[in-house]
Design a protein around this motif. Structure first.
Motif, mmCIF file in Angstrom:
data_model
loop_
_atom_site.group_PDB
_atom_site.id
_atom_site.type_symbol
_atom_site.label_atom_id
_atom_site.label_comp_id
_atom_site.label_asym_id
_atom_site.label_seq_id
_atom_site.Cartn_x
_atom_site.Cartn_y
_atom_site.Cartn_z
ATOM 1 N N TRP A 153 54.686 12.339 -17.028
ATOM 2 C CA TRP A 153 53.897 11.131 -16.796
ATOM 3 C C TRP A 153 53.675 10.445 -18.133
ATOM 4 O O TRP A 153 53.896 11.046 -19.194
ATOM 5 C CB TRP A 153 52.564 11.449 -16.099
ATOM 6 N N ARG A 157 50.948 8.268 -20.472
ATOM 7 C CA ARG A 157 49.538 7.937 -20.635
ATOM 8 C C ARG A 157 49.394 6.446 -20.967
ATOM 9 O O ARG A 157 50.346 5.823 -21.435
ATOM 10 C CB ARG A 157 48.917 8.790 -21.749
ATOM 11 N N ILE A 175 54.279 12.614 -21.516
ATOM 12 C CA ILE A 175 54.004 14.050 -21.428
ATOM 13 C C ILE A 175 54.909 14.677 -20.385
ATOM 14 O O ILE A 175 54.933 14.254 -19.231
ATOM 15 C CB ILE A 175 52.523 14.310 -21.070
ATOM 16 N N THR A 196 56.490 30.202 -17.445
ATOM 17 C CA THR A 196 55.221 29.550 -17.747
ATOM 18 C C THR A 196 55.531 28.069 -17.997
ATOM 19 O O THR A 196 56.661 27.638 -17.747
ATOM 20 C CB THR A 196 54.520 30.216 -18.953
ATOM 21 N N MET A 197 54.561 27.301 -18.422
ATOM 22 C CA MET A 197 54.793 25.891 -18.665
ATOM 23 C C MET A 197 54.679 25.599 -20.164
ATOM 24 O O MET A 197 54.014 26.323 -20.895
ATOM 25 C CB MET A 197 53.750 25.036 -17.946
ATOM 26 N N TYR A 206 54.149 21.937 -22.567
ATOM 27 C CA TYR A 206 54.046 20.479 -22.584
ATOM 28 C C TYR A 206 54.871 19.955 -23.749
ATOM 29 O O TYR A 206 54.603 20.298 -24.901
ATOM 30 C CB TYR A 206 52.591 20.034 -22.733
ATOM 31 N N VAL A 262 55.670 16.595 -25.686
ATOM 32 C CA VAL A 262 55.007 15.298 -25.764
ATOM 33 C C VAL A 262 55.750 14.383 -26.733
ATOM 34 O O VAL A 262 55.985 14.742 -27.896
ATOM 35 C CB VAL A 262 53.539 15.461 -26.203
ATOM 36 N N VAL A 268 44.912 10.152 -32.671
ATOM 37 C CA VAL A 268 43.717 10.172 -31.833
ATOM 38 C C VAL A 268 42.617 9.357 -32.499
ATOM 39 O O VAL A 268 42.390 9.505 -33.699
ATOM 40 C CB VAL A 268 43.250 11.625 -31.630
ATOM 41 N N ALA A 271 51.808 23.192 -26.356
ATOM 42 C CA ALA A 271 52.160 21.775 -26.477
ATOM 43 C C ALA A 271 52.986 21.571 -27.743
ATOM 44 O O ALA A 271 52.635 22.065 -28.808
ATOM 45 C CB ALA A 271 50.912 20.903 -26.516
ATOM 46 N N ARG A 315 46.026 16.603 -32.029
ATOM 47 C CA ARG A 315 44.708 16.405 -31.428
ATOM 48 C C ARG A 315 44.769 15.920 -29.976
ATOM 49 O O ARG A 315 43.761 15.908 -29.292
ATOM 50 C CB ARG A 315 43.883 15.429 -32.293
ATOM 51 N N PHE A 316 45.973 15.544 -29.503
ATOM 52 C CA PHE A 316 46.082 15.110 -28.114
ATOM 53 C C PHE A 316 46.019 16.260 -27.110
ATOM 54 O O PHE A 316 45.887 16.018 -25.906
ATOM 55 C CB PHE A 316 47.381 14.308 -27.898
ATOM 56 N N GLY A 363 41.263 15.734 -21.093
ATOM 57 C CA GLY A 363 40.994 14.307 -20.912
ATOM 58 C C GLY A 363 42.161 13.468 -21.397
ATOM 59 O O GLY A 363 42.633 12.570 -20.700
ATOM 60 N N ARG A 364 42.657 13.777 -22.600
ATOM 61 C CA ARG A 364 43.730 12.963 -23.177
ATOM 62 C C ARG A 364 45.064 13.163 -22.461
ATOM 63 O O ARG A 364 45.954 12.329 -22.537
ATOM 64 C CB ARG A 364 43.879 13.270 -24.666
ATOM 65 N N PHE A 365 45.237 14.320 -21.799
ATOM 66 C CA PHE A 365 46.451 14.546 -21.013
ATOM 67 C C PHE A 365 46.354 13.875 -19.639
ATOM 68 O O PHE A 365 47.319 13.833 -18.892
ATOM 69 C CB PHE A 365 46.695 16.048 -20.827
ATOM 70 N N GLY A 366 45.138 13.418 -19.281
ATOM 71 C CA GLY A 366 44.978 12.740 -18.000
ATOM 72 C C GLY A 366 44.480 13.639 -16.882
ATOM 73 O O GLY A 366 44.562 13.273 -15.717
ATOM 74 N N PHE A 367 43.948 14.844 -17.228
ATOM 75 C CA PHE A 367 43.461 15.741 -16.178
ATOM 76 C C PHE A 367 42.008 15.441 -15.805
ATOM 77 O O PHE A 367 41.473 16.039 -14.889
ATOM 78 C CB PHE A 367 43.557 17.213 -16.609
ATOM 79 N N ARG A 401 48.437 27.409 -19.005
ATOM 80 C CA ARG A 401 48.793 27.239 -20.407
ATOM 81 C C ARG A 401 48.415 25.832 -20.820
ATOM 82 O O ARG A 401 48.656 24.887 -20.071
ATOM 83 C CB ARG A 401 50.297 27.450 -20.573
ATOM 84 N N PRO A 450 45.817 22.643 -21.830
ATOM 85 C CA PRO A 450 44.559 22.149 -21.267
ATOM 86 C C PRO A 450 44.457 22.514 -19.785
ATOM 87 O O PRO A 450 45.402 22.314 -19.033
ATOM 88 C CB PRO A 450 44.666 20.629 -21.431
ATOM 89 N N GLN A 492 42.738 22.706 -11.385
ATOM 90 C CA GLN A 492 43.763 23.533 -10.763
ATOM 91 C C GLN A 492 43.799 24.950 -11.348
ATOM 92 O O GLN A 492 44.115 25.908 -10.643
ATOM 93 C CB GLN A 492 45.126 22.863 -10.936
#
Lengths: 417, 417
Positions: free
Chosen positions: A101, A103, A109, A404-405, A407, A409, A416, B363, B371-372, B376-380, B394, B396, B400
């Motif tokens: 997705w 941001r 991300i 596992t996952m 991210y 980016v 930030v 990440a 710092r991302f 919140g910054r990932f959109g969760f 794994r 943020p 879920q």
């Protein structure tokens, strides 16, 4: 903790292999799996010879016949292991799957499936686990450390040598598949504490093995196994379905974790249902251990003791209890169940929905046998075990449970504020 | 292990609450959250009074000013906590989500998200964690046992009393939110071993707290936290981006886990890049602890010791090393990183892709600040913590991560053959 230097070497080699395997492509992994399948057939005689040594040693030690049978390999058995490897080729590779997705600030991300890293499998008698586990770990990009039982050591040595050799010949990293040839207690106890080398431990075997690993391991564990599964035959059950499902779940393969261990019968139908079921069980040689009311209806039932309720018989024995209704049944399951597989037999929609919603277990069924809790039967294609824990994976575990996952980016000078 | 009888009572009450919360509807949970938000505002004076006691006690004990500040609440702070509760109302409820499929035999399998059950949170100073954690657990259908630090006990007592009362007044089960009012060591040590009562423990706080929980708990843990995050400034980096991103990641909020702790600089650009970065850091009061080559370029840098590499400074200190290229950078990260957040600054496509694929961390970034890494910054929308483990969750963690799956299977007299 002081680790055996050989174990550190094995752990480090596994880590190095995992780092490379993590980004091996699906095509390359599949090529290796096909070579492994081929190699098993090409080494049939050597495998059978090694297996004969294990079998003879087991017989000499006076091992139970059922266990010797689990150990023994045949040409046909080797062909089946080879076929199983080919089936893993056909499974989808979860590594690299995911979603992404963007941001509002333009940061993209990408949530991507990646391997866990180093998986340690601790298991007992059956040598085919060596091949299955290695194949599933390889397909999901994990290095594996196999620790089979001492009773199968000669079989496991040749099997792991043959498949590891074939995988490496196709460009898979050295030590992607390793067997602990030393099966002493110290090594396995140390293996469970090798955080930093081993990412996850999966025990497969009896309740004793699993309990030891859960208690002693400091490495994260995926707990598999113990199933005290119940069937509740409701007051509004179709009794013919009840008999067929309860009989199937108990007798189709009694030695496995998704087999039924107890039946709870609504008092409204007990008088009619229990004799129908009881006679079928009696004819088949299933021992019934019943509550007082059950014994009053079935004179040939034995009287259940308290310890018969929370137990995994894994044999042609079933506990039976007459209950007042679905609430008492769910309370009983809450108290004695192991959150594995539970089924209700009912024609009442609302009662069925309550059971599905309120019973806490990996799999909850209406009008179906608990024996369906299985990776193959759920449509996952293969199974590394059935998780009875809630974290990470629950129920039948396919390849995805070995990942596992991560991210990834993609920024363009993003900071930030 | 012998548990304190009061703890068993708390555990049993939590289990009972969890059993009911598991099938509470989203609308009912949201109504409770809104009532909790309202109740905080209505009890502002009582909350401020209790908090004043904690703050005074902390000052009397000679607590560091930064810690006292974290502890202190204001009217504005209470309003923010109340607003945070309202934001949780707007988050999607993961419970009841899922997918289903039908097997060739007609069996319909529904993979459904369900709550974990009982979540225990162990945390330190900040009282707002009491409210945040309770809200996220309630929204995801989990009962929560809160164990905050003794320094915030008076604040936590009134906060938990107010929000639990509001939740219960809206029909949420009794004891859905409980606080351990006794903050002694014995209780928290026992809490970590209450398998069968507690489904998961989430420690939030310093490295010492987290390490203790991981080592001592027998209940499954979701490990949060420690981040030794690196930035690698490649030979083909845009140096202006490098300066802005490294500076941001180190200084924007140095005390948090996604802040930068070390910068690795390609030798091809070190001579030009390090002075640009170094002067900005020097002006801002960031101490640089460099390798020999760094110190040769930046005379004001301190010489790094071996222990400076794997350390989370959490302060205006950064370790700096000149490396030969991306391979040495990735080897360094492999050796010293904590698999939290890692970033590369480069304009080279292939090097960026290699870094994304080969670095093992929750990440991995290109041309963006570490710092991302934040819910919140990932959109969760909200975050219960940042997981640094590979199993279950794994990076943020949103709502879920507080759920597991349950297979609901609909049969019509299905048996296994």
């Amino acid at each position: 903790m002081d680790f055996a230097p050989e174990l550190i070497t094995i752990g480090q080699k596994a880590k190095d292999a995992a780092r490379k395997l993590a980004y091996a492509g699906t095509a390359a992994k599949n090529k290796a799996l096909l070579a492994m399948a081929e190699a098993l057939l090409n080494h049939e005689q050597k495998i059978l010879e090694a297996n004969r040594k294990d079998v003879e040693a087991a017989i000499q030690k006076g091992t139970k016949k059922s266990l010797v049978n689990r150990l023994a390999l045949t040409s046909e058995g080797i062909r089946q292991m080879s076929d199983a490897l080919k089936e893993v080729v056909n499974l989808g590779d979860p590594v690299g799957e995911g979603e992404f997705w963007t941001r509002p600030n333009g940061l993209r991300i990408q949530r991507t499936r990646v391997p866990l890293g180093v998986v340690a499998m601790i298991y007992e008698a059956r040598p085919n686990v060596t091949v299955d586990a290695a194949a599933l770990c390889l397909k999901s990009g994990n290095a594996v450390i196999l620790r089979g039982g001492s009773e199968a050591i000669e079989s496991n040595k040749i099997l792991s040598k043959v498949i590891a050799g074939a995988a490496e010949s196709q460009g898979m990293p050295t030590a992607c598949i390793q067997l602990l040839e030393n099966t002493n207690r110290q090594w396995v106890q140390q293996l469970m504490k090798m955080n930093g080398y081993v990412d996850v431990i999966i025990p497969r075997g009896g309740a004793g093995l699993i309990e030891t690993v859960v208690k002693e391991a400091t490495v994260p564990v995926i707990e598999t196994g113990t199933g005290v599964c119940h069937a509740y035959v409701d007051g509004e059950a179709d009794l013919a379905k009840g008999v067929s499902i309860v009989f199937n779940a108990k007798t189709q393969k009694p030695g496995v974790c998704n087999a039924l261990e107890a039946v709870l019968v609504n008092e409204a139908v007990a008088q009619e249902f229990l004799p129908l079921l009881g006679e079928k069980f009696r004819d088949y040689g299933v021992e019934i251990r019943g509550c007082e009311k059950t014994c009053a209806i079935l004179p040939y039932a034995a009287k259940a003791k308290e310890e018969d309720w929370g137990i995994e018989h894994l044999d042609l024995i079933i506990s039976a209890k007459v209950v007042q209704g679905v609430d008492e049944a769910m309370d009983h399951i809450y108290q004695y169940g192991t959150k594995h597989s539970e089924t209700i037999i009912t024609e009442n929609y609302t009662t069925a929905q309550r059971f599905l919603n309120e019973v806490d277990a990996a799999a909850v069924y209406v009008n179906a046998s608990t024996r369906f809790t299985d990776g193959g039967r759920f449509g996952f294609g293969a199974e590394i075990g059935i998780s009875t824990q809630k974290l990470h994976a629950r129920g039948p575990m396919g390849l995805q449970a070995l990942t596992t996952m991560k991210y990834m980016v993609y920024g363009e000078d993003h900071i930030v504020t």
